[in-house]
Design a protein around this motif. Structure first.
Motif, PDB file in Angstrom:
ATOM      1  N   UNK A 289       0.984  -0.967   0.105  1.00  0.00           N
ATOM      2  CA  UNK A 289      -0.079   0.093   0.073  1.00  0.00           C
ATOM      3  C   UNK A 289       0.866   1.270   0.014  1.00  0.00           C
ATOM      4  N   UNK A 290       0.783   2.124  -0.784  1.00  0.00           N
ATOM      5  CA  UNK A 290       1.612   3.348  -1.032  1.00  0.00           C
ATOM      6  C   UNK A 290       0.813   4.537  -0.740  1.00  0.00           C
ATOM      7  N   UNK A 291       1.469   5.236   0.337  1.00  0.00           N
ATOM      8  CA  UNK A 291       1.057   6.421   1.061  1.00  0.00           C
ATOM      9  C   UNK A 291       1.462   7.372   0.266  1.00  0.00           C
ATOM     10  N   UNK A 292       0.431   8.445  -0.124  1.00  0.00           N
ATOM     11  CA  UNK A 292       0.854   9.545  -0.618  1.00  0.00           C
ATOM     12  C   UNK A 292       0.238  11.036  -0.169  1.00  0.00           C
ATOM     13  N   UNK A 293       0.758  11.230   1.089  1.00  0.00           N
ATOM     14  CA  UNK A 293       0.130  12.137   1.685  1.00  0.00           C
ATOM     15  C   UNK A 293      -0.031  13.631   1.150  1.00  0.00           C
ATOM     16  N   UNK A 294       0.724  14.204   0.504  1.00  0.00           N
ATOM     17  CA  UNK A 294       0.518  15.538  -0.150  1.00  0.00           C
ATOM     18  C   UNK A 294      -0.594  15.523  -0.995  1.00  0.00           C
ATOM     19  N   UNK A 295      -0.579  14.446  -1.720  1.00  0.00           N
ATOM     20  CA  UNK A 295      -1.555  14.260  -2.887  1.00  0.00           C
ATOM     21  C   UNK A 295      -3.109  13.934  -2.198  1.00  0.00           C
ATOM     22  N   UNK A 296      -2.946  13.103  -1.085  1.00  0.00           N
ATOM     23  CA  UNK A 296      -4.206  12.946  -0.636  1.00  0.00           C
ATOM     24  C   UNK A 296      -4.854  14.039   0.181  1.00  0.00           C
ATOM     25  N   UNK A 297      -3.980  15.058   0.543  1.00  0.00           N
ATOM     26  CA  UNK A 297      -4.450  16.405   1.230  1.00  0.00           C
ATOM     27  C   UNK A 297      -4.946  17.219   0.149  1.00  0.00           C
ATOM     28  N   UNK A 298      -4.099  17.315  -0.845  1.00  0.00           N
ATOM     29  CA  UNK A 298      -4.426  18.233  -1.797  1.00  0.00           C
ATOM     30  C   UNK A 298      -5.658  18.164  -2.691  1.00  0.00           C
ATOM     31  N   UNK A 299      -5.709  16.569  -3.011  1.00  0.00           N
ATOM     32  CA  UNK A 299      -7.036  16.414  -3.694  1.00  0.00           C
ATOM     33  C   UNK A 299      -8.188  15.977  -2.708  1.00  0.00           C
ATOM     34  N   UNK A 300      -7.910  16.112  -1.521  1.00  0.00           N
ATOM     35  CA  UNK A 300      -9.227  15.976  -0.401  1.00  0.00           C
ATOM     36  C   UNK A 300      -9.607  14.481  -0.440  1.00  0.00           C
ATOM     37  N   UNK A 301      -8.479  13.687  -0.880  1.00  0.00           N
ATOM     38  CA  UNK A 301      -8.998  12.304  -1.164  1.00  0.00           C
ATOM     39  C   UNK A 301      -9.322  11.541   0.250  1.00  0.00           C
ATOM     40  N   UNK A 302      -8.507  11.767   1.250  1.00  0.00           N
ATOM     41  CA  UNK A 302      -8.871  11.107   2.458  1.00  0.00           C
ATOM     42  C   UNK A 302      -7.364  10.851   3.337  1.00  0.00           C
ATOM     43  N   UNK A 303      -7.479  10.365   4.454  1.00  0.00           N
ATOM     44  CA  UNK A 303      -6.548  10.080   5.405  1.00  0.00           C
ATOM     45  C   UNK A 303      -5.708   8.363   5.433  1.00  0.00           C
TER      46      UNK A 303
END
Ligand code: GUN
Ligand code: ZN
Length: 437
Positions: A289-303
């Protein structure tokens, strides 16, 4: 014998640090040395010991008081999205259609691909990253451009042309057969050439027909030691659309299972909204599972639920990544800063040793390349990043009161960026100081 002997504070991880006091999880030398010969590390540890093994004509580079670490690894990034970083969008699918797909159509032009590949790899090196798992565009020539440039720099990179044959603009579609043929030709030309690795890359279920998924699975069976990279469970609209396209599937993960795309070399970008069955299936196959925090926050995808995934009865293997252009920075320091905050929002902590383990040895283990990179161990390739904790007026001031290695690493992670990267070595050759300003 062309020896290069680096001196500085060396830090290399041996395993996951359980706590901030877990000193046996890493090797740290206040006066450390790394001896490099023919692109490989031949010795590392206390400088006085390492120096004894150096040839008489060894070139010595003194990086004191800087830290010498293994080069950082970015486990998921889109090289053709260099030009669309920081594009204002609503959410994933709208952002893909508005910015990403139009930009990626430009990679039909091989010359454009070569230019962006050069600038992209410069950007990696500038930020201390020596290895990436990269998505190219659908065009075979975009992957050729990437591999040519990566090979010329002797970098260890993993990349693949994306396979996509539906739900995208005309200029961005292959077919099941052409996706298979182009991928196979690229594997034959590039996989194992120097330090290049090919990844079979069906973009995600939305953009691949069942026929194309079949073909991706066939390739994976033909070349079982290759990486496979794709996206999984990033955003609610994406999940709903996937379920609509595959009404037979128990859930999103089941689609990749059905086509034989889950295994220890499968890299699954995002994995934010997984059900328990999905997490179990991923764990059982050893997929990452690849954690992509800046992307997940930027696109509002989730935590992404990092600590829960690690601690569950069937734990997940985890990697960390920028996912630029959905991600907002090429720096793995900035990435772990945002990662720390995502994990905090989940009510958990990630200590700085765990962060630095993740972007070095942890990502190398997740990508199954730890025998080559991710540590300073003898026998591995000399991909090295040198960190200056006093690179800016702020960090210089802050370092006046920093009195532990943990505090220093946390400072680097929290406010550091490319300015903290004072040098990078790729297979033993200086790479950052070699970049045009
Ligand atoms: N899902 C499918 N393609 C992409 C992409 O390019 N970026 C992100 N963040 N998610 C995707
Ligand atoms: Zn992505």
């Amino acid at each position: 014998m062309n020896d290069l002997l680096l001196r500085g504070r060396t830090l290399s991880f041996l395993r996951w640090p359980e706590t901030i006091h877990d000193e046996s999880a890493y090797a740290y030398e206040e006066d450390g040395g790394v001896l490099i010969r023919d692109g490989r590390i031949v010795a590392s540890g206390a400088y006085a010991e390492v120096e004894k093994q150096a040839g008489d004509n060894a070139r010595k580079v003194d990086h004191r008081p800087n830290l010498i670490l293994p080069g950082f690894i970015d486990a998921h990034v889109h090289f053709p999205q260099l030009q669309i970083i920081a594009s204002y969008g609503a959410e994933l699918l709208e952002w893909l259609n508005t910015y990403t797909f139009p930009e990626e159509t430009k990679f039909r032009d091989a010359q454009y691909g070569r230019r962006v590949a050069r600038l992209f790899l410069d950007e990696m090196v500038r930020h201390g990253t020596t290895t990436v798992a990269a998505y190219c565009s659908v065009h075979k020539q975009s992957a050729e451009a990437f591999f040519e440039e990566s090979h010329a720099r002797n970098m260890l990179n993993i990349a693949g042309k994306v396979m996509m044959d539906r739900n995208a603009p005309e200029g961005l579609l292959d077919t099941p057969q052409s996706g298979y043929d182009d991928s196979k030709a690229l594997i034959e030309a590039w996989h194992g050439k120097g330090r290049q690795h090919y990844a079979i890359t069906p973009r995600f279920v939305i953009t691949s027909t069942p026929e194309q998924m079949e073909m991706a699975g066939a390739l994976a069976r033909e070349f079982p030691d290759l990486h496979i990279q794709t996206h999984l469970s990033e955003n609610h609209a994406e999940i709903a659309f996937t379920q609509e396209l595959c009404p037979w599937a128990k859930d999103y993960t089941h689609v990749y299972e059905r086509y034989g795309l889950l295994g220890r070399k499968s890299l699954l970008g995002h994995c934010i909204h997984l059900g328990e069955r999905e997490a179990d299936a991923i764990s059982e196959t050893g997929a990452v599972a690849v954690f992509c925090p800046t992307s997940n926050l930027f696109l509002g995808s989730g935590l992404f639920d990092y600590q829960r995934f690690r601690r569950r009865e069937k734990p997940l293997r985890i990697a960390a990544a920028t996912d630029v252009g959905g991600g907002t920075n090429y720096s793995m320091l900035r990435t772990m800063d945002e990662g720390y905050k995502v994990i905090a929002l989940n009510g958990e902590k990630l200590n700085p040793f765990q962060s630095f383990w993740q972007i070095t040895r942890g990502n190398a283990e997740a990508l199954s390349i730890v025998r080559n990179v991710g540590t300073l161990e003898p026998g591995t390739d000399a991909d090295i990043t040198v960190l200056d904790s006093r690179a800016t007026p702020l960090t210089r001031l802050r370092m006046e009161t920093v009195d532990t290695l943990a505090a220093e690493l946390f400072l680097l992670q929290t406010v550091g960026d490319d300015r903290a990267i004072s040098e990078v070595y790729v297979a033993g050759r200086p790479a950052k100081s070699d970049l045009a300003a």
